[in-house]
Design a protein around this motif. Structure first.
Motif, PDB file in Angstrom:
ATOM      1  N   ASP A 409       7.212  15.422 -18.069  1.00 39.43           N
ATOM      2  CA  ASP A 409       6.939  16.231 -19.253  1.00 39.43           C
ATOM      3  C   ASP A 409       7.784  15.826 -20.460  1.00 39.43           C
ATOM      4  O   ASP A 409       7.575  16.349 -21.555  1.00 39.43           O
ATOM      5  CB  ASP A 409       7.198  17.715 -18.947  1.00 39.43           C
ATOM      6  CG  ASP A 409       6.186  18.294 -17.966  1.00 39.43           C
ATOM      7  OD1 ASP A 409       5.078  17.730 -17.878  1.00 39.43           O
ATOM      8  OD2 ASP A 409       6.504  19.282 -17.283  1.00 39.43           O
ATOM      9  N   ILE A 439       4.146  20.643 -24.880  1.00 37.30           N
ATOM     10  CA  ILE A 439       3.734  19.382 -24.264  1.00 37.30           C
ATOM     11  C   ILE A 439       3.761  18.294 -25.328  1.00 37.30           C
ATOM     12  O   ILE A 439       3.869  18.570 -26.528  1.00 37.30           O
ATOM     13  CB  ILE A 439       2.316  19.476 -23.661  1.00 37.30           C
ATOM     14  CG1 ILE A 439       1.289  19.772 -24.764  1.00 37.30           C
ATOM     15  CG2 ILE A 439       2.263  20.543 -22.576  1.00 37.30           C
ATOM     16  CD1 ILE A 439      -0.157  19.665 -24.301  1.00 37.30           C
ATOM     17  N   ILE A 441       1.657  15.307 -27.238  1.00 30.29           N
ATOM     18  CA  ILE A 441       0.288  14.836 -27.490  1.00 30.29           C
ATOM     19  C   ILE A 441       0.379  13.507 -28.236  1.00 30.29           C
ATOM     20  O   ILE A 441       1.384  13.216 -28.897  1.00 30.29           O
ATOM     21  CB  ILE A 441      -0.535  15.856 -28.299  1.00 30.29           C
ATOM     22  CG1 ILE A 441       0.078  16.090 -29.682  1.00 30.29           C
ATOM     23  CG2 ILE A 441      -0.648  17.169 -27.528  1.00 30.29           C
ATOM     24  CD1 ILE A 441      -0.812  16.921 -30.594  1.00 30.29           C
ATOM     25  N   GLU A 448       4.206   9.916 -29.508  1.00 28.31           N
ATOM     26  CA  GLU A 448       3.934  11.282 -29.053  1.00 28.31           C
ATOM     27  C   GLU A 448       4.564  12.244 -30.044  1.00 28.31           C
ATOM     28  O   GLU A 448       5.520  11.891 -30.742  1.00 28.31           O
ATOM     29  CB  GLU A 448       4.556  11.545 -27.668  1.00 28.31           C
ATOM     30  CG  GLU A 448       3.848  10.939 -26.497  1.00 28.31           C
ATOM     31  CD  GLU A 448       4.472  11.400 -25.182  1.00 28.31           C
ATOM     32  OE1 GLU A 448       3.753  11.992 -24.364  1.00 28.31           O
ATOM     33  OE2 GLU A 448       5.679  11.153 -24.991  1.00 28.31           O
ATOM     34  N   LYS A 499       1.212  22.550 -16.963  1.00 29.52           N
ATOM     35  CA  LYS A 499       1.103  21.797 -18.218  1.00 29.52           C
ATOM     36  C   LYS A 499      -0.047  20.800 -18.179  1.00 29.52           C
ATOM     37  O   LYS A 499      -0.574  20.419 -19.231  1.00 29.52           O
ATOM     38  CB  LYS A 499       2.430  21.113 -18.532  1.00 29.52           C
ATOM     39  CG  LYS A 499       3.523  22.125 -18.893  1.00 29.52           C
ATOM     40  CD  LYS A 499       4.726  21.489 -19.542  1.00 29.52           C
ATOM     41  CE  LYS A 499       5.694  22.557 -20.039  1.00 29.52           C
ATOM     42  NZ  LYS A 499       6.875  22.002 -20.724  1.00 29.52           N
ATOM     43  N   ARG A 500      -0.443  20.400 -16.991  1.00 27.49           N
ATOM     44  CA  ARG A 500      -1.600  19.525 -16.902  1.00 27.49           C
ATOM     45  C   ARG A 500      -2.836  20.189 -17.479  1.00 27.49           C
ATOM     46  O   ARG A 500      -3.659  19.561 -18.157  1.00 27.49           O
ATOM     47  CB  ARG A 500      -1.844  19.144 -15.432  1.00 27.49           C
ATOM     48  CG  ARG A 500      -2.992  18.178 -15.232  1.00 27.49           C
ATOM     49  CD  ARG A 500      -3.213  17.839 -13.749  1.00 27.49           C
ATOM     50  NE  ARG A 500      -3.742  18.974 -13.017  1.00 27.49           N
ATOM     51  CZ  ARG A 500      -3.046  19.709 -12.151  1.00 27.49           C
ATOM     52  NH1 ARG A 500      -1.763  19.421 -11.928  1.00 27.49           N
ATOM     53  NH2 ARG A 500      -3.605  20.714 -11.497  1.00 27.49           N
ATOM     54  N   ARG A 503      -2.659  20.027 -21.210  1.00 29.36           N
ATOM     55  CA  ARG A 503      -3.043  18.696 -21.709  1.00 29.36           C
ATOM     56  C   ARG A 503      -4.562  18.531 -21.662  1.00 29.36           C
ATOM     57  O   ARG A 503      -5.154  17.953 -22.573  1.00 29.36           O
ATOM     58  CB  ARG A 503      -2.350  17.612 -20.871  1.00 29.36           C
ATOM     59  CG  ARG A 503      -0.828  17.587 -21.013  1.00 29.36           C
ATOM     60  CD  ARG A 503      -0.237  16.372 -20.312  1.00 29.36           C
ATOM     61  NE  ARG A 503       1.205  16.472 -20.291  1.00 29.36           N
ATOM     62  CZ  ARG A 503       1.932  16.929 -19.260  1.00 29.36           C
ATOM     63  NH1 ARG A 503       1.310  17.318 -18.167  1.00 29.36           N
ATOM     64  NH2 ARG A 503       3.249  16.994 -19.335  1.00 29.36           N
ATOM     65  N   ASN A 504      -5.159  19.030 -20.589  1.00 31.35           N
ATOM     66  CA  ASN A 504      -6.632  18.941 -20.488  1.00 31.35           C
ATOM     67  C   ASN A 504      -7.289  19.736 -21.616  1.00 31.35           C
ATOM     68  O   ASN A 504      -8.350  19.335 -22.124  1.00 31.35           O
ATOM     69  CB  ASN A 504      -7.092  19.478 -19.135  1.00 31.35           C
ATOM     70  CG  ASN A 504      -6.699  18.566 -17.985  1.00 31.35           C
ATOM     71  OD1 ASN A 504      -6.364  17.393 -18.194  1.00 31.35           O
ATOM     72  ND2 ASN A 504      -6.724  19.088 -16.771  1.00 31.35           N
ATOM     73  N   ILE A 506      -6.147  20.167 -24.624  1.00 38.92           N
ATOM     74  CA  ILE A 506      -6.080  19.327 -25.835  1.00 38.92           C
ATOM     75  C   ILE A 506      -7.102  18.205 -25.771  1.00 38.92           C
ATOM     76  O   ILE A 506      -7.819  17.929 -26.747  1.00 38.92           O
ATOM     77  CB  ILE A 506      -4.659  18.752 -25.996  1.00 38.92           C
ATOM     78  CG1 ILE A 506      -3.642  19.848 -26.320  1.00 38.92           C
ATOM     79  CG2 ILE A 506      -4.635  17.652 -27.058  1.00 38.92           C
ATOM     80  CD1 ILE A 506      -3.811  20.435 -27.708  1.00 38.92           C
ATOM     81  N   ALA A 507      -7.195  17.565 -24.620  1.00 39.95           N
ATOM     82  CA  ALA A 507      -8.132  16.445 -24.470  1.00 39.95           C
ATOM     83  C   ALA A 507      -9.566  16.898 -24.659  1.00 39.95           C
ATOM     84  O   ALA A 507     -10.400  16.174 -25.215  1.00 39.95           O
ATOM     85  CB  ALA A 507      -7.956  15.821 -23.088  1.00 39.95           C
TER      86      ALA A 507
END
Length: 508
Positions: A409, A439, A441, A448, A499-500, A503-504, A506-507
């Motif tokens: 992280d 997180i 990005i 990042e 946190k995964r 991130r997903n 955001i993606a």
């Protein structure tokens, strides 16, 4: 209690190795009417529990389950699920408790991975029995499955290296892996808690069966002959009601549970004076929350930092060290914790590094994954095996360890290392922010950049205002590149922020 029975229990506890099943049998003779497991209006004494385990072990053996075979348990924190866990070990089998909240696909994958011979299923589990090419037993109809009353299983010879259970990782950083602990490791770990008073414990069990958080204290409670109060689905107010009624002495909770309990409006009216010790583990525990628990909840507060895989353990005795509540304490007796850099070299004292640890509590390995087991290890100059914790930390001059986040992280922005907990602490200082996660990005300029998700009590405050407030208090290299309000942070069942999933988000 007969003198010979007392000697029998003490003799077992003085050995380098015995089993939890042996200890339950001893308690069934020496203190048969002592409550072992309690869940709502249901309870089993040690004599009743011992007899139940014999019937389960006998039935498993009759079904062809051999020592070393796995059986899966997809159930909540109930007496039937707990009895299957214990009864499997009496038969020499390897229990594999799984989360009922998992999807049918996830459950099928873990059941196949551990090669379970039988699966015991809660009504709430998202599983379709016809899809499984193995026997499925409903936990709510367990009595019909048991061997007859009075049945005795064939004894098996336990050795320290035999698998005790398989615990699947939470999957917060990827696909869950089956962590194998041995009987010897679990016996040694339980005996290390002898001074904590588990023999007289009334232990509040408020976390799930499939979590090592639960087993860390449930196992010694039963080994030493205490009483385990199984709470099932967690409710903060009900926890307090039951703790007061049962005159609870011990508990193990994760930080989000402490947060919810301390926020109960009438917390201070409950009589919790019977508590001797409270444990906390599994997720970051805010210093101000620890201070509140110490101030208002009787008994010692001990934070445990470690991992299901084993490695090193740190203990923070919060009542004794009020100035160190931002840390996770000092290495426990028998734990050797080092910090290393990206090249695997130990870093000088006071510098930041990845945490690796070694102790008597080490997993045998990941089930069926030799490569992953090897990748989790670090070896010192003498060839001693340590386990990588996946965390970044720093020791202070007094030997207390401060966590700076997960190594995966960590955000690298413009060549600078940014540790999300530092930013999250600033966000949580805002009066309208009750929860926060940061997180990294992608950024064309910096590689990042930090991005914040936060839970706010005031929807009128715009994300831009929260971000500006935080950036005014952060260092230049730490400043947020974006912020987003969220109703609730995604968490695992033991309180870890996923946190995964952020991130997903955001993606997507």
């Amino acid at each position: 209690m007969k003198e010979r029975d007392v000697i029998g229990a003490e003799e077992l506890l003085s050995r380098k190795f015995a089993t939890m099943s042996d200890m339950i049998a001893v308690h069934a003779t020496s203190d048969p009417d002592r409550r072992a497991l309690v869940h709502d209006d249901d309870q089993l004494t040690y004599a009743e529990l011992d007899a139940r385990l014999d019937r389960i072990a006998s039935r498993l053996q009759a079904a062809g389950v051999q020592p070393g075979d796995s059986i899966a348990i997809v159930g909540g924190m109930t007496i039937p699920a707990t009895c299957i866990y214990l009864g499997a070990q009496r038969a020499g089998a390897v229990p594999v408790p799984l989360a009922p909240s998992s999807t049918a696909l996830q459950l099928a994958a873990m059941i196949a991975d551990c090669d379970a011979k039988i699966v015991f299923v809660d009504a709430a589990a998202a599983i379709d029995p016809p899809e499984l090419d193995i026997d499925v037993v409903a936990l709510n109809d367990l009595d019909a499955w048991l061997a007859p009353v009075g049945a005795k299983p064939e004894p098996w010879s336990a050795v320290p290296d035999a698998p005790f259970h398989i615990i699947y990782s939470s999957g917060t950083t990827g696909t869950p892996k089956g962590i194998v602990h041995t009987h010897g490791v679990r016996w040694t770990q339980a005996l290390a808690w002898k001074a904590v008073g588990f023999a007289e414990a009334t232990m509040m069990v408020a976390t799930p069966l499939y979590s090592n958080t639960t087993l860390t204290t449930l196992i010694p409670t039963l080994i030493f002959g205490g009483t385990a109060i199984l709470l099932g689905k967690f409710d903060a107010h009900r926890f307090l009601e039951v703790a007061e009624r049962e005159r609870a002495t011990h508990t193990m909770l994760v930080p989000v549970q402490y947060q919810r309990i301390m926020a109960v409006p009438d917390f201070d009216r409950f009589d919790l004076s019977s508590f001797r010790i409270k444990f906390a583990t599994s997720a970051p525990f805010a210093a101000d929350l620890k201070a509140d628990v110490v101030r208002r909840w009787p008994g010692q507060l001990v934070e445990i930092y470690g991992m299901t895989e084993g490695g090193g353990t740190c203990l923070l005795y919060a009542n004794m060290h009020p100035a160190k509540l931002h840390t996770v304490g000092q290495p426990a007796i028998g734990s050797d914790i080092r910090l290393i850099d990206d090249a695997g070299r130990e870093v000088p004292h006071g510098e930041v590094g990845e945490i690796v640890g070694r102790s008597t509590f080490m997993m045998k390995g990941y089930h069926g994954r030799d490569k992953a087991t090897d990748e989790a290890a670090w070896h010192d100059a003498e060839g001693n095996r340590y386990i990588r914790h996946g965390d970044i930390g720093r020791f202070d001059d007094d030997g207390f360890l401060t966590l700076l986040g997960r190594s995966k992280d960590m955000i690298i922005s413009g060549g600078f290392n940014i540790y999300p907990p530092d930013l999250e602490a600033v966000l949580l200082a805002h009066p309208a922010v009750s929860d926060a996660a940061v997180i990294g990005i992608p950024s064309e300029t910096w590689g990042e950049t930090p991005y914040a998700f936060y839970v706010s009590s005031d929807p009128a405050i715009a994300p831009a205002d929260i971000m500006a407030w935080a950036n005014a208090r952060l260092g230049k290299t730490q400043r947020l590149g974006g912020a987003e309000a969220i109703d609730e942070l995604p968490r695992s069942t033991i309180g870890k922020v996923l946190k995964r999933e952020l991130r997903n988000r955001i993606a997507a």
